[in-house]
Design an enzyme around this catalytic site. Sequence first.
Site: not given
Ligand SMILES: *Cc1c(COP(=O)(O)O)cnc(C)c1O
Length: 400
Positions: A188, A216, A248
């Site tokens: 990310s 992502h 996302k």
């Molecule tokens: C955002 C994210 C999460 C968490 O996801 P949520 O559904 O927002 O709790 C887990 N792993 C990665 C790599 C992320 O970028």
Amino acid sequence: MAVKRHPTKYLGEEYQRLVRENLNWELKILETASEPICIVNGKKVLMLCANNYLNLATHPKVVKAMIEATQKYGAGAGSDRSISGNMTLHEELDSRLAKFKNAPASLTFQTGFMANEGVIPQLAGKGDLFVSDELNHGSIIDGVRLSHADRAIFKHKDVEDLARVMDEAEKHDPPYNHIWILTDGVFSMDGDTAPLREIAKIAKEHGAGVYVDDAHGEGVLGEGGRGIVNHYKLTREEVHVEMGTFSKAFGVIGGHITGGEDLRNFAYNKARSWLLSGAVPPGVAAACIAAIDVLETEPQHVRKVWENRAHLLEGLQDAGFDTGNTETPIIPVMCGRSKAAKDLADYLWSKEIFVLPIFYPMVARDKARIRVQVCTKHTTEQLNRAIEAFKEGGKKLGII
Ligand SMILES: *Cc1c(COP(=O)(O)O)cnc(C)c1O
């Protein structure tokens, strides 16, 4: 006599330390829907730091599905899924997602964080090993910490280092029962992708499981946004757990794990975050189903986010910025020291552009950056305005 202690004084002291060291979050307030142009802290700005890559958060079909399901089934599910809150819509979401992913089964969770935190510690325990990319997401790290398994780290995306760690693991006495390799699909902070094909190959040589967190990548990578397993044309025999999120690109909220039937059955009997926490509201499940529907029937959204990404990336690179090794709509604009990243973000804010500066401890001290995230609904004019503002700010601050 008891030690003289104060129950909460350290909370304020710790907060003050964070403020002094410039490590505290200053929360911004979004006063409109998350759209390319929105109002943040009372100011009309161009949004360049949302995860809402395909703008599904405001897609009429997704919003309508949420409203209609809420009217029909209520605001809440009434219980955990494990007890009496497992509604038709939750089951439908599980199976629709599995079908979208071309996998035997999925199990959806309340969030992606809860999927990692719930499933990972159940996969391995005493006598087992987790092998993790050094830049993995915090929810993977927490999941590993909740387990009694041994841990090993490999250098970011470095398959030779992974092979070395795996060879080392084979020397363990007694031999490990189970080994899992854990990696983000898209990282990310850099927007680069895991070398999943090579990882799967090494895993196979050692009989290890592969767990990829594609938070992502979903909705962005692969055919029609089907994610990283599809992107690298891998099978469910090569990647055993594909984990993801609805918060996302899908524009709603929720998490999932996708793989074989055995994985689903195992996970809903073992993951405590699933068993012991409330089900997502029916409106959320319906909105997630609608988001899958949109991905299946309106391929233009994924196409457009890649076009926008290419345009912005080219503009920033032509201006002389170092954009790292991005392969996705996450574009890091490298600034060097923390102060440069913060100053550039402030400059952009003064030009009504909202971006996120990222600095130590989130990344190394000399790798501070601005993280830019592109979405489908950004117009060329908006992206050009951003490129111009980056150019002016970058020159002013001596970054380019
Ligand atoms: C955002 C994210 C999460 C968490 O996801 P949520 O559904 O927002 O709790 C887990 N792993 C990665 C790599 C992320 O970028």
